[in-house]
Design a protein around this motif. Structure first.
Motif, PDB file in Angstrom:
ATOM      1  N   SER A 151     -48.216 -14.218  20.824  1.00  0.00           N
ATOM      2  CA  SER A 151     -48.378 -13.778  19.300  1.00  0.00           C
ATOM      3  C   SER A 151     -48.279 -12.609  18.780  1.00  0.00           C
ATOM      4  CB  SER A 151     -49.630 -14.689  18.794  1.00  0.00           C
ATOM      5  OG  SER A 151     -50.889 -13.815  19.322  1.00  0.00           O
ATOM      6  N   GLU A 152     -48.241 -12.191  17.462  1.00  0.00           N
ATOM      7  CA  GLU A 152     -48.243 -11.063  16.755  1.00  0.00           C
ATOM      8  C   GLU A 152     -49.573 -10.183  16.897  1.00  0.00           C
ATOM      9  OE1 GLU A 152     -47.299 -10.907  12.639  1.00  0.00           O
ATOM     10  OE2 GLU A 152     -45.196 -11.590  12.962  1.00  0.00           O
ATOM     11  N   ALA A 153     -50.797 -10.884  17.126  1.00  0.00           N
ATOM     12  CA  ALA A 153     -52.136 -10.399  17.292  1.00  0.00           C
ATOM     13  C   ALA A 153     -52.339  -9.817  18.882  1.00  0.00           C
ATOM     14  CB  ALA A 153     -53.128 -11.352  17.026  1.00  0.00           C
ATOM     15  N   LYS A 154     -51.461 -10.707  19.679  1.00  0.00           N
ATOM     16  CA  LYS A 154     -51.559 -10.211  20.965  1.00  0.00           C
ATOM     17  C   LYS A 154     -50.691  -8.984  21.222  1.00  0.00           C
ATOM     18  CE  LYS A 154     -52.557 -14.541  23.354  1.00  0.00           C
ATOM     19  NZ  LYS A 154     -52.374 -15.492  24.381  1.00  0.00           N
ATOM     20  N   VAL A 155     -49.615  -9.067  20.566  1.00  0.00           N
ATOM     21  CA  VAL A 155     -48.507  -7.923  20.858  1.00  0.00           C
ATOM     22  C   VAL A 155     -49.226  -6.647  20.265  1.00  0.00           C
ATOM     23  CG1 VAL A 155     -46.512  -6.910  19.808  1.00  0.00           C
ATOM     24  CG2 VAL A 155     -46.537  -9.347  20.875  1.00  0.00           C
ATOM     25  N   GLU A 156     -49.758  -6.738  19.373  1.00  0.00           N
ATOM     26  CA  GLU A 156     -50.475  -5.308  18.798  1.00  0.00           C
ATOM     27  C   GLU A 156     -51.672  -4.868  19.633  1.00  0.00           C
ATOM     28  OE1 GLU A 156     -49.914  -3.640  16.253  1.00  0.00           O
ATOM     29  OE2 GLU A 156     -47.694  -4.893  15.674  1.00  0.00           O
TER      30      GLU A 156
ATOM     31  N   GLY B   7     -58.973  -4.601  27.733  1.00  0.00           N
ATOM     32  CA  GLY B   7     -59.313  -5.886  27.050  1.00  0.00           C
ATOM     33  C   GLY B   7     -58.132  -6.701  27.084  1.00  0.00           C
ATOM     34  N   ILE B   8     -57.209  -6.528  27.784  1.00  0.00           N
ATOM     35  CA  ILE B   8     -55.959  -7.557  27.952  1.00  0.00           C
ATOM     36  C   ILE B   8     -56.414  -8.194  29.237  1.00  0.00           C
ATOM     37  CG2 ILE B   8     -53.431  -7.642  27.824  1.00  0.00           C
ATOM     38  CD1 ILE B   8     -54.360  -6.029  25.685  1.00  0.00           C
ATOM     39  N   ASN B   9     -56.159  -9.676  28.826  1.00  0.00           N
ATOM     40  CA  ASN B   9     -56.489 -10.719  29.846  1.00  0.00           C
ATOM     41  C   ASN B   9     -55.322 -10.888  30.784  1.00  0.00           C
ATOM     42  OD1 ASN B   9     -54.649 -12.743  28.859  1.00  0.00           O
ATOM     43  ND2 ASN B   9     -55.930 -12.927  27.051  1.00  0.00           N
TER      44      ASN B   9
ATOM     45  N   ASP C  12     -52.037 -12.620  29.727  1.00  0.00           N
ATOM     46  CA  ASP C  12     -51.123 -12.091  29.413  1.00  0.00           C
ATOM     47  C   ASP C  12     -50.339 -10.836  29.966  1.00  0.00           C
ATOM     48  OD1 ASP C  12     -51.664 -13.497  26.813  1.00  0.00           O
ATOM     49  OD2 ASP C  12     -53.119 -12.019  26.230  1.00  0.00           O
ATOM     50  N   ILE C  13     -50.950 -10.240  30.882  1.00  0.00           N
ATOM     51  CA  ILE C  13     -50.267  -9.485  31.893  1.00  0.00           C
ATOM     52  C   ILE C  13     -49.234 -10.123  32.919  1.00  0.00           C
ATOM     53  CG2 ILE C  13     -50.677  -7.639  33.791  1.00  0.00           C
ATOM     54  CD1 ILE C  13     -53.492  -7.128  32.492  1.00  0.00           C
ATOM     55  N   LEU C  14     -49.656 -11.298  33.192  1.00  0.00           N
ATOM     56  CA  LEU C  14     -48.511 -12.044  33.825  1.00  0.00           C
ATOM     57  C   LEU C  14     -47.563 -12.310  33.184  1.00  0.00           C
ATOM     58  CD1 LEU C  14     -51.208 -14.389  35.877  1.00  0.00           C
ATOM     59  CD2 LEU C  14     -49.809 -12.598  36.811  1.00  0.00           C
ATOM     60  N   LYS C  15     -47.617 -12.569  31.850  1.00  0.00           N
ATOM     61  CA  LYS C  15     -46.697 -12.742  30.921  1.00  0.00           C
ATOM     62  C   LYS C  15     -45.680 -11.727  30.883  1.00  0.00           C
ATOM     63  CE  LYS C  15     -49.183 -16.458  27.956  1.00  0.00           C
ATOM     64  NZ  LYS C  15     -49.765 -16.715  26.920  1.00  0.00           N
ATOM     65  N   LEU C  16     -46.207 -10.501  30.752  1.00  0.00           N
ATOM     66  CA  LEU C  16     -45.579  -9.410  30.905  1.00  0.00           C
ATOM     67  C   LEU C  16     -44.669  -9.171  32.163  1.00  0.00           C
ATOM     68  CD1 LEU C  16     -48.040  -6.807  29.315  1.00  0.00           C
ATOM     69  CD2 LEU C  16     -46.088  -7.900  28.050  1.00  0.00           C
ATOM     70  N   LYS C  17     -45.288  -9.447  33.176  1.00  0.00           N
ATOM     71  CA  LYS C  17     -44.499  -9.450  34.305  1.00  0.00           C
ATOM     72  C   LYS C  17     -43.309 -10.355  34.487  1.00  0.00           C
ATOM     73  CE  LYS C  17     -48.437  -7.654  37.367  1.00  0.00           C
ATOM     74  NZ  LYS C  17     -49.381  -7.784  38.335  1.00  0.00           N
TER      75      LYS C  17
END
Length: 358
Positions: free
Chosen positions: A78-83, A43-45, A48-53
């Motif tokens: 955001s806090e919601a995305k991190v959780e 469920g992670i878009n 957001d995965i590119l931001k992690l990379k």
């Protein structure tokens, strides 16, 4: 991939492997880590995965190792995305606990890389193995850089010859990497020199910030190419000595050093690779030969560097070898700190083939 081997020179014999290394057929073919792209199935878009990379987080284990505070510093998080990301990573990795038997079984499959000297290998045991981080320190002309060159070649050898059949990443902070030395060491083991150099990923660091950036880039490289088995940093503190001076900057320097040590330790466990770092020494007038290994010499970096690893090796110069041609001298490697090995010493020498027995 391991380099092609050519016939060994007449009269030369490769050092025997250590008994703790498994045979080639026992090595796991599946990758040790889960790529961060696996989060998309939970469920992670993609954005957001590119931001992690972009923050050098390339594996699911890397997400687990990163604090929520650090994840929130990534732009767009955001806090919601991190959780949500943390929950997805936990589902993939499962429980971090394992029984002692399970840990023992994993240890049996660990590959141990030889130093090139059988006598040193004997006292070290599993000194440089996968998922480990080991510092080597000593004064000039004790063979720190020569050990890095030797292990750059040995790592590419098959396990039965003390290697790991993999590639090497080499971060050079002092400008001492020499391709010609790699070729001469490769000749000792009957390895094609061009292939040995092709399997070494080299980078020259010019300041402490650049050094940290290169270490972070290694995360991306290791995620893309699963053949890497060893990361070398030669040396770890040289650039910090230049960029930070005086007691006024000591606290900031030590914080930066702690961040580098933490990153290297996480890389080792995250990608199941060995990490070898060399370190310089400084004089300690208050020390004595009775109480301090190395006498009046101690490694740079203070307690932060010492506590970053469980096993450390000190190198010093020994007596001259009267029967040796040229200026070759005996060197002594001392196992200073180890959780499972007693303090002990072994002699070695440096020749055209790198580290070898006397």
């Amino acid at each position: 991939m391991a380099p092609r081997r050519q016939a060994a020179p007449e009269g030369s014999m490769p050092p025997p492997s250590r008994p703790s290394s498994p045979s080639g057929e026992d090595i796991e073919e599946t990758p040790f880590f889960d790529n961060v792209d696996e989060l998309q199935q939970h469920g992670i878009n993609v954005q957001d995965i590119l931001k992690l990379k972009s923050a050098s987080i390339n594996t699911v284990s890397g997400v687990v190792m990163t604090t929520r505070r650090q994840l929130l510093k990534i732009k767009g998080m955001s806090e919601a995305k991190v959780e949500k990301i943390k929950e997805a990573a936990q589902k993939i990795t499962g429980s971090s606990f394992a029984t002692g038997i399970e840990v023992q079984d994993r240890r049996k499959r660990v590959l141990v890389i030889s130093t090139g000297s059988k006598s040193v290998d004997t006292i070290l045991g599993a000194f440089l193995a996968f998922s480990c981080f080991k510092p080597v320190y000593g004064e000039f002309r004790t063979g720190k850089t020569q050990l890095a060159h030797t292990m750059s070649v040995v790592t590419q050898l098959p396990p039965e010859m003390g290697g790991a059949s993999g590639k090497v990443a080499y971060i050079d902070t002092e400008g001492t990497f020499r391709p010609d030395r790699i070729r001469s060491i490769a000749d000792r083991f009957g390895v094609d020199g061009n292939m040995a150099l092709e399997n070494i990923l080299y980078a020259r660091a010019f300041n402490s910030e650049h050094q940290m950036e290169l270490i972070s880039e290694c995360s991306m490289r290791f995620a893309e190419d699963k053949d890497f088995r060893l990361l070398i940093v030669d040396s770890i503190m040289a650039l910090f000595r230049v960029d930070f001076s005086g007691r006024g900057e000591l606290s900031e320097r030590q914080q930066k050093v702690a961040q580098v040590m933490s990153k290297l330790t996480k890389l080792s466990e995250e990608f199941n690779i060995a990490v070898l770092i060399t370190n310089q020494v400084q004089s300690d007038p208050g020390a004595t030969m009775t109480f301090v290994a190395g006498g009046a010499l101690k490694p740079i970096g203070g307690h932060i560097l010492s506590h970053s690893s469980a096993t450390r090796m000190f190198l010093r110069k020994g007596k001259s070898l009267a029967l040796t041609v040229g200026r070759a001298e005996e060197r002594v490697a001392k196992l200073v700190d180890s959780p499972d090995r007693p303090e002990s010493e072994a002699s070695y020498k440096l020749d055209e083939g790198g580290w070898t027995d006397i």
